[in-house]
Design an enzyme around this catalytic site. Structure first.
Site, short mmCIF file in Angstrom:
data_model
loop_
_atom_site.label_atom_id
_atom_site.label_comp_id
_atom_site.label_asym_id
_atom_site.label_seq_id
_atom_site.Cartn_x
_atom_site.Cartn_y
_atom_site.Cartn_z
N TYR A 110 1.07 -1.40 0.03
CA TYR A 110 -0.18 -0.02 -0.16
C TYR A 110 0.87 0.95 -0.20
CZ TYR A 110 -3.67 -3.02 1.20
OH TYR A 110 -4.52 -3.69 0.85
N ASP A 138 -13.15 -17.14 9.58
CA ASP A 138 -11.45 -16.32 9.31
C ASP A 138 -10.98 -16.32 10.06
OD1 ASP A 138 -8.71 -15.16 7.91
OD2 ASP A 138 -10.03 -13.60 6.93
N TYR A 172 -11.91 -7.42 7.33
CA TYR A 172 -10.86 -7.31 6.73
C TYR A 172 -10.65 -8.94 5.62
CZ TYR A 172 -5.62 -7.53 4.18
OH TYR A 172 -4.95 -7.55 3.15
N LYS A 219 -0.93 -16.77 8.74
CA LYS A 219 0.23 -15.70 9.40
C LYS A 219 0.64 -16.26 10.55
CE LYS A 219 -2.24 -10.87 9.66
NZ LYS A 219 -1.43 -10.38 8.52
C1 LIG Z 1 -8.44 -11.32 8.62
C2 LIG Z 1 -7.65 -11.10 7.68
N1 LIG Z 1 -7.45 -12.47 6.71
C3 LIG Z 1 -7.10 -12.96 5.56
C4 LIG Z 1 -6.11 -11.87 5.59
C5 LIG Z 1 -4.70 -11.80 4.86
O1 LIG Z 1 -4.01 -13.40 4.88
P1 LIG Z 1 -1.94 -12.68 3.67
O2 LIG Z 1 -2.20 -11.13 4.57
O3 LIG Z 1 -1.21 -13.41 4.04
O4 LIG Z 1 -2.59 -12.70 2.07
C6 LIG Z 1 -5.16 -10.99 6.53
C7 LIG Z 1 -4.10 -10.21 6.66
O5 LIG Z 1 -4.10 -9.39 7.55
C8 LIG Z 1 -6.10 -10.75 7.90
O6 LIG Z 1 -6.03 -10.43 9.46
#
Ligand SMILES: Cc1ncc(COP(=O)(O)O)c(C=O)c1O
Length: 426
Positions: A18, A247, A146, A276
């Protein structure tokens, strides 16, 4: 190359997350990292409040994870996963099955968080397609979410902060309820889920799945919401023949005080994404876990299989480190550490509530957030933090920390003191 040459080259040629290519904000060159400290090329040391975007739960340069990586590198760094398998993948998945909700039994190893979300979405759509209900191909989610930066994931991010206008007509359009308004500890009222229920009632024949970040909405606003909301959503999904995708990419592996945030609600999803902290922040790896019902539903359809298979699927190096990271987490007092961090963050950040520029202070597990009334000037504030010897990277109105769990009281104190000092002048 001298430091100036390095940063100059970086500015001219390397895209950062970004970040504009016209006059980009400075990127500080890091030479090494150890424990909770980043060591800059000029010798300065910064206490890391970000855990490298929430992954590095055990700290940097950890001997156990280093050993796992070295051992695996000397054996086999990578091998394709089509038609082949290996111990690192089996060992990792065995551990994942032990620690995630019991109904999740089928695991897809993906290469990043966003990809695991793509896979989850594909699973949900393919499931209904296989069951002869191809019209169920939309998702229902909430605002302020997100889920990643790839197209499928972007389409379920908050439409405003996710800038859906730029990709209008290209992004699939899904259903959005308001962000959950009931705070983590607030008393429940059924009105909180009414808007969500209305969308479910109206569109259940089109909706394949609901996708949510459980309890903590991370990059979409660092908001914490009531576990009761999740329980209600689970119930609505069951009543309306809709799958639930959780997620847990940001929340998984202890960050909120539970190993997985869905444990707060005592519910289990049909599909779950982790990433992560899965590898303790060493390598890019994620996983999409599904129930037998979902997996067998997909596999019994005309395609006969899940239509996904990336080159680096199940990378042995990443799997080995991930298995070692899970063992390391479970063998240590992570729960106690996170609870201690929560207490300290609450004590030391709550006085910021009285600063004129501060809208809210909230803490859950090892997450400490100060929400400002106005967006902060990232360039200015970033420099102030570096001068104070800490690495804290705010976004929008949010100044927050999510440090490694191994941080001691003194270093966490430096983070909270720096936050308090910086926000009091904003
Ligand atoms: C809740 C959530 N899902 C998906 C992602 C995307 O993961 P990545 O950056 O490893 O593609 C993130 C990344 O910050 C996240 O916080």
């Amino acid at each position: 190359m001298a430091i100036d040459g390095l940063t100059q080259f970086d500015r001219e040629h390397i895209w950062h997350p970004y970040t504009s290519m016209i006059g980009p904000l400075p990127a500080y060159p890091v030479a090494s990292a150890e424990g909770v400290r980043l060591v800059l090329e000029d010798g300065r040391e910064l206490v890391d409040g970000m855990a490298s975007w929430w992954c590095v739960i055990h700290g940097y340069n950890h001997p156990v994870l280093n050993e796992a990586a070295k051992k695996q590198i000397d054996t086999m760094s990578h091998v394709m996963f089509g038609g082949l398998t290996h111990r690192p993948a089996v060992e990792l998945v065995r551990r994942l099955l032990e620690i995630t909700p019991e109904p999740l039994q089928k695991v897809f190893l993906a290469d990043s968080g966003s990809i695991s979300v793509e896979v989850a979405i594909k699973m949900a759509i393919q499931y209904w397609y296989s069951l002869g209900r191809p019209e169920k191909r939309k998702l229902l989610t909430v605002r302020s979410g997100y889920h990643g930066d790839t197209f499928g994931a972007m389409a379920v991010c908050d439409p405003v902060t996710g800038m859906h206008n730029i990709f209008a007509g290209i992004l699939p359009s899904h259903f959005f309820a308001d962000a959950p308004a009931c705070g983590f500890n607030e008393p429940w009222d059924d009105g909180y889920v009414q808007g969500f229920r209305d969308l479910m009632d109206r569109h259940q024949d089109e909706i394949a799945a609901v996708i949510l970040e459980p309890v903590v909405q991370g990059a979409g606003g660092m908001r914490f919401y009531s576990p009761e909301y999740l329980r209600q959503v689970r119930k609505l999904c069951d009543e309306h023949d809709v799958l639930l995708i959780l997620d847990e990419i940001a929340t998984g592996f202890g960050r909120t005080g539970k190993l997985f945030a869905c444990e707060y609600a005592g519910i289990s999803p049909d599909i779950m994404c982790v990433g992560k902290a899965l590898t303790g922040g060493y390598l890019s790896l994620a996983a999409t876990l599904a129930t037998e019902n979902v997996a067998y539903g997909i596999s019994s359809g005309s395609a006969g299989c899940l239509m996904h298979g990336p080159t680096f699927m199940g990378n042995p190096l990443a799997c080995s480190v991930a298995a070692a990271s899970i063992d390391l987490l479970l063998s240590g007092p992570w729960e106690e550490r996170v609870a201690k961090m929560e207490t300290q963050l609450k004590t030391e950040l709550s006085p910021c509530m009285h600063c004129p520029g501060v809208a809210d202070v909230r803490v859950l597990g090892a997450i400490g957030v100060i929400e400002m009334i106005k967006p902060v000037d990232m360039a200015v504030i970033q420099k102030q933090f570096v001068e104070k010897g800490v690495w804290i990277r705010p976004f929008g109105k949010l100044v927050y920390v999510m440090p490694p769990y191994i941080i001691n009281e003194q270093d966490l104190g430096l983070l909270t003191r720096s936050m308090s000092e910086v926000v009091k002048d904003l």
